[in-house]
Design an enzyme around this catalytic site. Structure first.
Site, PDB file in Angstrom:
ATOM      1  N   ASN A  10      58.304 -80.078   6.339  1.00  0.00           N
ATOM      2  CA  ASN A  10      59.437 -80.049   7.255  1.00  0.00           C
ATOM      3  C   ASN A  10      58.915 -79.895   8.685  1.00  0.00           C
ATOM      4  O   ASN A  10      59.631 -79.502   9.582  1.00  0.00           O
ATOM      5  CB  ASN A  10      60.399 -78.893   6.937  1.00  0.00           C
ATOM      6  CG  ASN A  10      59.752 -77.526   7.043  1.00  0.00           C
ATOM      7  OD1 ASN A  10      59.151 -77.045   6.090  1.00  0.00           O
ATOM      8  ND2 ASN A  10      59.863 -76.880   8.203  1.00  0.00           N
ATOM      9  N   ASP A  65      66.807 -81.760   6.004  1.00  0.00           N
ATOM     10  CA  ASP A  65      67.584 -80.649   6.552  1.00  0.00           C
ATOM     11  C   ASP A  65      68.647 -81.278   7.434  1.00  0.00           C
ATOM     12  O   ASP A  65      68.314 -81.849   8.478  1.00  0.00           O
ATOM     13  CB  ASP A  65      66.676 -79.708   7.355  1.00  0.00           C
ATOM     14  CG  ASP A  65      67.418 -78.472   7.844  1.00  0.00           C
ATOM     15  OD1 ASP A  65      68.612 -78.595   8.170  1.00  0.00           O
ATOM     16  OD2 ASP A  65      66.805 -77.387   7.910  1.00  0.00           O
ATOM     17  N   SER A 123      65.207 -74.914   4.723  1.00  0.00           N
ATOM     18  CA  SER A 123      66.233 -73.986   5.212  1.00  0.00           C
ATOM     19  C   SER A 123      65.679 -73.088   6.309  1.00  0.00           C
ATOM     20  O   SER A 123      64.472 -72.897   6.421  1.00  0.00           O
ATOM     21  CB  SER A 123      66.698 -73.128   4.024  1.00  0.00           C
ATOM     22  OG  SER A 123      67.023 -71.824   4.398  1.00  0.00           O
ATOM     23  N   TYR A 175      63.183 -67.653  -2.193  1.00  0.00           N
ATOM     24  CA  TYR A 175      62.375 -67.883  -0.983  1.00  0.00           C
ATOM     25  C   TYR A 175      61.803 -66.522  -0.557  1.00  0.00           C
ATOM     26  O   TYR A 175      62.497 -65.705   0.038  1.00  0.00           O
ATOM     27  CB  TYR A 175      63.266 -68.486   0.101  1.00  0.00           C
ATOM     28  CG  TYR A 175      62.531 -69.073   1.287  1.00  0.00           C
ATOM     29  CD1 TYR A 175      61.218 -68.752   1.575  1.00  0.00           C
ATOM     30  CD2 TYR A 175      63.166 -69.965   2.138  1.00  0.00           C
ATOM     31  CE1 TYR A 175      60.560 -69.293   2.658  1.00  0.00           C
ATOM     32  CE2 TYR A 175      62.523 -70.518   3.224  1.00  0.00           C
ATOM     33  CZ  TYR A 175      61.225 -70.182   3.482  1.00  0.00           C
ATOM     34  OH  TYR A 175      60.574 -70.717   4.567  1.00  0.00           O
ATOM     35  N   PRO A 190      52.365 -72.376   4.501  1.00  0.00           N
ATOM     36  CA  PRO A 190      51.746 -71.647   5.622  1.00  0.00           C
ATOM     37  C   PRO A 190      52.161 -72.153   6.998  1.00  0.00           C
ATOM     38  O   PRO A 190      51.603 -71.735   8.017  1.00  0.00           O
ATOM     39  CB  PRO A 190      50.245 -71.878   5.415  1.00  0.00           C
ATOM     40  CG  PRO A 190      50.089 -72.614   4.120  1.00  0.00           C
ATOM     41  CD  PRO A 190      51.393 -73.275   3.848  1.00  0.00           C
ATOM     42  N   HIS A 195      67.529 -69.431   2.756  1.00  0.00           N
ATOM     43  CA  HIS A 195      67.261 -68.055   3.201  1.00  0.00           C
ATOM     44  C   HIS A 195      68.421 -67.130   2.832  1.00  0.00           C
ATOM     45  O   HIS A 195      68.398 -65.944   3.161  1.00  0.00           O
ATOM     46  CB  HIS A 195      67.142 -67.987   4.732  1.00  0.00           C
ATOM     47  CG  HIS A 195      65.862 -68.481   5.318  1.00  0.00           C
ATOM     48  ND1 HIS A 195      65.364 -69.730   5.118  1.00  0.00           N
ATOM     49  CD2 HIS A 195      64.982 -67.874   6.179  1.00  0.00           C
ATOM     50  CE1 HIS A 195      64.240 -69.882   5.808  1.00  0.00           C
ATOM     51  NE2 HIS A 195      63.985 -68.767   6.455  1.00  0.00           N
ATOM     52  N   LYS A 217      56.649 -67.989   1.631  1.00  0.00           N
ATOM     53  CA  LYS A 217      56.337 -68.283   3.027  1.00  0.00           C
ATOM     54  C   LYS A 217      54.985 -67.686   3.353  1.00  0.00           C
ATOM     55  O   LYS A 217      54.792 -66.464   3.266  1.00  0.00           O
ATOM     56  CB  LYS A 217      57.428 -67.662   3.922  1.00  0.00           C
ATOM     57  CG  LYS A 217      57.155 -67.665   5.402  1.00  0.00           C
ATOM     58  CD  LYS A 217      56.952 -69.034   5.970  1.00  0.00           C
ATOM     59  CE  LYS A 217      58.134 -69.943   5.756  1.00  0.00           C
ATOM     60  NZ  LYS A 217      57.935 -71.321   6.211  1.00  0.00           N
ATOM     61  N   HIS A 237      60.448 -61.974  12.266  1.00  0.00           N
ATOM     62  CA  HIS A 237      61.875 -62.189  12.543  1.00  0.00           C
ATOM     63  C   HIS A 237      62.426 -61.007  13.336  1.00  0.00           C
ATOM     64  O   HIS A 237      62.123 -59.842  13.046  1.00  0.00           O
ATOM     65  CB  HIS A 237      62.667 -62.281  11.247  1.00  0.00           C
ATOM     66  CG  HIS A 237      62.551 -63.601  10.558  1.00  0.00           C
ATOM     67  ND1 HIS A 237      63.577 -64.150   9.827  1.00  0.00           N
ATOM     68  CD2 HIS A 237      61.534 -64.498  10.484  1.00  0.00           C
ATOM     69  CE1 HIS A 237      63.195 -65.318   9.330  1.00  0.00           C
ATOM     70  NE2 HIS A 237      61.951 -65.548   9.704  1.00  0.00           N
ATOM     71  N   ARG A 288      65.507 -67.595  19.433  1.00  0.00           N
ATOM     72  CA  ARG A 288      64.572 -67.050  18.456  1.00  0.00           C
ATOM     73  C   ARG A 288      63.183 -66.996  19.084  1.00  0.00           C
ATOM     74  O   ARG A 288      62.702 -67.998  19.617  1.00  0.00           O
ATOM     75  CB  ARG A 288      64.567 -67.935  17.203  1.00  0.00           C
ATOM     76  CG  ARG A 288      63.604 -67.449  16.158  1.00  0.00           C
ATOM     77  CD  ARG A 288      63.717 -68.225  14.855  1.00  0.00           C
ATOM     78  NE  ARG A 288      62.662 -67.769  13.944  1.00  0.00           N
ATOM     79  CZ  ARG A 288      62.448 -68.262  12.737  1.00  0.00           C
ATOM     80  NH1 ARG A 288      63.210 -69.232  12.265  1.00  0.00           N
ATOM     81  NH2 ARG A 288      61.470 -67.797  11.979  1.00  0.00           N
TER      82      ARG A 288
HETATM   83  O1  GKR Z   1      62.437 -68.307   8.680  1.00  0.00           O
HETATM   84  O2  GKR Z   1      60.435 -67.644   9.172  1.00  0.00           O
HETATM   85  C1  GKR Z   1      61.200 -68.485   8.753  1.00  0.00           C
HETATM   86  C2  GKR Z   1      60.673 -69.817   8.305  1.00  0.00           C
HETATM   87  O3  GKR Z   1      59.319 -69.928   8.634  1.00  0.00           O
HETATM   88  C3  GKR Z   1      61.466 -70.948   8.896  1.00  0.00           C
HETATM   89  O4  GKR Z   1      61.588 -70.797  10.278  1.00  0.00           O
HETATM   90  C4  GKR Z   1      60.889 -72.310   8.600  1.00  0.00           C
HETATM   91  O5  GKR Z   1      61.546 -73.287   9.360  1.00  0.00           O
HETATM   92  O6  GKR Z   1      61.669 -71.972   6.338  1.00  0.00           O
HETATM   93  C5  GKR Z   1      61.088 -72.785   7.202  1.00  0.00           C
HETATM   94  C6  GKR Z   1      60.025 -73.680   6.627  1.00  0.00           C
HETATM   95  O7  GKR Z   1      60.153 -74.037   5.489  1.00  0.00           O
HETATM   96  O8  GKR Z   1      59.099 -74.052   7.331  1.00  0.00           O
HETATM   97 MG    MG Z   2      58.409 -75.306   5.528  1.00  0.00          MG
END
Ligand code: GKR
Ligand code: MG
Length: 425
Positions: A272, A296, A324, A139, A225, A352, A195, A25, A405
């Site tokens: 997602n 979402d 999210s 999270y 992952p 988040h 994550k 990030h 991003r």
């Molecule tokens: O914020 O790095 C992140 C997440 O990886 C996010 O971008 C994902 O969209 O939270 C997300 C997910 O559940 O895949």
């Molecule tokens: Mg996900």
């Protein structure tokens, strides 16, 4: 009722150096804030992921809907649909489509206006609350040391509790357990999501097993992952997590590969990434790619499509949970109203928000009690935007120089030459 003005603000919110499959990030997460003003002076608010491309689309959309009645959502949605270019969610963990987000921002802001105009909370316009509080999951992220944003990678020695812990590095199972303990102590979350996709799969499996050891079998665990593993890797890792994970989120890429992993394991799969639009639903049924869809409203196009998705999940026996991305309180309020109105949204939702907590633009941020956010009861979304805070976040946007991003570019700053690979392990 008539829409007389639409104001669009690009904002940048301090974000810690969190790791994921796509890299790191940036010090700021980008969001777009939409304020729709009615001729009688009411403001309705929406919030979506920020990028210059989405801002341009929002500006085009705004030109076409000024003068319209915010209650006429079918007509507004048809107009926005006619403007949309075909686009793709892309390979990254987050959804890179533009127009679904635009639809969502406008629809949510119209609901806020509608609710305020009749003195009822949005959840009532969605059929009424089936729960008074919406439970969320902790999270967790692997992360480098530092708080992000205005703090750079420096330490804020005055921080305490979760806010102090948020600055710590978490690069191994012990760091992840410490992060979980601080986050759970502060918010009271009852479920935990990790994550993944950042380290060798065995490190991430070991982190889940360490969380299980630390929190016991009554705290549901999830691992995500972001589709960066091969099917054989996902099955090998998953075999160690049968009976441990509540669900296994996007271990692999694409509906057919997800289905192959689902057949090889006794753990429900969630997504997602491979089923993210109505066009994906026939494939989901054909392949049986996932047991749980992570809704979402930002990328399913708003509240009404999300309710349609919920009905689909009920009819076709899919579980439903909520995904999210980095966000502020307008998005959180929208998530909470929607989650309160969906009977079959029975898993703790993702957020988040702890990573952005303290940087919100609301006069009174939503509170978490025992891991759940109380559903606002005031009219509309039930929130008030602090215009000074909004202006400060806009200044951050102009100063930080980010326009979209890009976690790969950020990762290259700490690991020169690093490149994103859609399938790495
Ligand atoms: O914020 O790095 C992140 C997440 O990886 C996010 O971008 C994902 O969209 O939270 C997300 C997910 O559940 O895949
Ligand atoms: Mg996900």
């Amino acid at each position: 009722m008539q829409i007389s003005d639409i104001r669009i603000s690009s904002v940048a919110v301090p974000d810690p150096p969190l790791l994921n499959a796509a890299g790191l990030h940036a010090p700021y997460a980008l969001r777009l804030i939409v304020e729709i003003v009615s001729a009688d002076g009411i403001s309705g608010w929406g919030e979506i992921p920020g990028s210059e491309a989405t801002r341009a689309a929002l500006e085009l959309a705004a030109e076409r809907i000024i003068g319209r009645d915010p209650w006429q959502l079918n007509a507004i949605s048809a107009t926005l649909g006619s403007l949309a270019n075909p686009d793709d969610r892309g390979a990254s963990p987050w959804d890179q489509r533009t127009w679904v987000h635009v639809q969502s921002a406008i629809e949510v802001a119209c609901y806020d206006l509608m609710g305020k105009s009749v003195g009822r909370p949005v959840v009532d316009l969605l059929g009424g609350a089936v729960r008074d509080a919406v439970p969320f999951a902790a999270y967790l992220f692997y992360k480098h040391e530092g708080a992000g944003g205005e703090f750079g990678f420096e330490r804020d020695e005055t921080a305490s509790g979760w806010f102090a812990a948020r600055q710590e590095a978490a690069l191994d199972p012990a760091g992840i357990v410490a992060q979980a303990e601080a986050m759970v102590a502060h918010y009271g979350f009852k479920s935990i999501k990790l994550k993944g996709g950042a380290f060798e799969p065995q490190v991430e499996v070991d982190s889940i097993l360490a969380l299980r050891e630390a929190f016991g079998p009554d705290v549901p665990l999830r691992l995500d992952p972001n589709a960066i593993w091969r099917a054989d890797t996902a099955i090998e890792a998953g075999k160690q997590l049968e009976g441990v994970l509540e669900y296994y989120e996007d271990p692999v890429r694409g509906q057919e590969t997800m289905a192959a992993v689902a057949r090889g394991l006794d753990i429900p799969l969630a997504t997602n990434m491979c089923t993210t639009s109505f066009a994906d639903l026939p494939g989901s049924i054909k392949h049986q790619s996932e047991a749980i869809i992570l809704s979402d409203h930002h990328f399913w196009g708003g509240f009404r499509p999300s309710l349609e998705l919920a009905r689909f999940c009920a009819v076709f026996g899919r579980g439903l949970s909520m995904h999210s991305n980095s966000h502020l309180g307008i998005s959180l309020a929208a998530m909470v109203h929607l989650a309160a109105a969906v009977p079959n949204l029975t898993y703790d939702c993702d957020t988040h928000y702890p990573w952005q907590d303290g940087h919100d633009l609301l006069v009174e941020p939503l509170l978490f009690e025992d891991g759940a956010a109380l559903v606002p009861t005031a009219p509309g979304l039930g929130i008030e935007v602090d215009r000074d805070k909004l202006a400060a976040l806009q200044r951050n946007y102009l100063a930080c120089g980010l326009t979209e991003r890009n976690d790969e570019v950020e990762m290259q700053k700490v690991q020169p030459g690093w490149t994103f690979q859609p399938t790495r392990w």
